[in-house]
Design a protein around this motif. Structure first.
Motif, PDB file in Angstrom:
ATOM      1  N   ALA A  19       0.791  -1.229   0.000  1.00 55.58           N
ATOM      2  CA  ALA A  19       0.000   0.000   0.000  1.00 55.58           C
ATOM      3  C   ALA A  19       0.826   1.284   0.000  1.00 55.58           C
ATOM      4  CB  ALA A  19      -0.958  -0.004   1.186  1.00 55.58           C
ATOM      5  N   ASP A  25       1.439  -1.688   5.046  1.00 49.89           N
ATOM      6  CA  ASP A  25       0.379  -2.377   4.312  1.00 49.89           C
ATOM      7  C   ASP A  25      -0.711  -2.796   5.281  1.00 49.89           C
ATOM      8  OD1 ASP A  25      -0.738  -3.251   1.951  1.00 49.89           O
ATOM      9  OD2 ASP A  25       0.587  -4.973   1.712  1.00 49.89           O
ATOM     10  N   ARG A  26      -1.915  -2.855   4.798  1.00 46.21           N
ATOM     11  CA  ARG A  26      -3.024  -3.336   5.617  1.00 46.21           C
ATOM     12  C   ARG A  26      -2.896  -4.836   5.825  1.00 46.21           C
ATOM     13  NH1 ARG A  26      -6.950  -0.363   7.653  1.00 46.21           N
ATOM     14  NH2 ARG A  26      -7.437   1.588   6.639  1.00 46.21           N
ATOM     15  N   ALA A  50      -5.635   6.480   6.992  1.00 44.96           N
ATOM     16  CA  ALA A  50      -6.376   5.378   6.374  1.00 44.96           C
ATOM     17  C   ALA A  50      -7.400   4.776   7.331  1.00 44.96           C
ATOM     18  CB  ALA A  50      -5.402   4.305   5.892  1.00 44.96           C
ATOM     19  N   ARG A  68     -11.489   8.779   0.981  1.00 43.46           N
ATOM     20  CA  ARG A  68     -10.520   8.047   0.181  1.00 43.46           C
ATOM     21  C   ARG A  68      -9.751   8.925  -0.796  1.00 43.46           C
ATOM     22  NH1 ARG A  68     -10.154   3.148   1.091  1.00 43.46           N
ATOM     23  NH2 ARG A  68      -9.583   1.915  -0.653  1.00 43.46           N
TER      24      ARG A  68
END
Length: 164
Positions: free
Chosen positions: A50, A68-69, A106, A161
């Motif tokens: 990400a 990263d998620r 996020a 977003r």
């Protein structure tokens, strides 16, 4: 933040990191050289993770980090490395802070990372950055060294977003 077209910068830093600190990473330099050293692979790495960030010091790349998620509310910090000439100058703190800020924007509630217990400098950096040890991760196949799992709570400010 890097995009796929920045792959030469990421490649140079990642290869330098693996050469400088092989004890700190699950991957080896050999994993990313030879047949594995392709533009396609480097671009894919930047496209599938990400966020990938490079820090500059004196107009030169001085460090790198990724995030990263790993779940709905969790982000994992990975691939942190600071060039030897930049160590002790706050670059590591800035890289960790950049991933934490991205994770909060996020909407993540926590950040996690894995670190080898022998990597004392990294552990101290993570502790200064608000991470605490939570558990021990199982060793990765082919690497019998278990890692510590460290975690930090986040503010989790959700931003639309388009603004991320």
């Amino acid at each position: 933040m890097l995009v796929a077209d920045d792959w030469p910068v990421w490649r140079a830093l990642r290869l330098a990191a693996l050469a400088d600190a092989p004890h700190a990473f699950g991957s080896s330099l050999a994993d990313w050289q030879g047949p594995g050293d392709t533009q396609r692979r480097w671009r894919a790495r930047l496209e599938t993770v990400a966020v990938n960030i490079v820090a500059d010091l004196d107009d030169r790349p001085a460090g790198m980090v990724s995030g990263d998620r790993t779940g709905v509310d969790t982000v994992e910090l990975t691939s942190l490395w600071v060039a030897p000439a930049a160590r002790g100058r706050g670059v590591g703190e800035l890289l960790v802070a950049a991933v934490v800020e991205w994770a909060e924007r996020a909407g993540a509630d926590k950040a996690v990372l894995r670190v080898y217990p022998s990597n004392l400098h990294a552990i101290l950096l993570y502790q200064r950055s608000g991470f605490t040890r939570t558990s021990v991760a199982e060793a990765v196949p082919g690497d019998d060294r278990p890692e510590w799992v460290m975690q930090r709570p986040l503010a989790g400010r959700r931003i639309p977003r388009g603004d991320q």
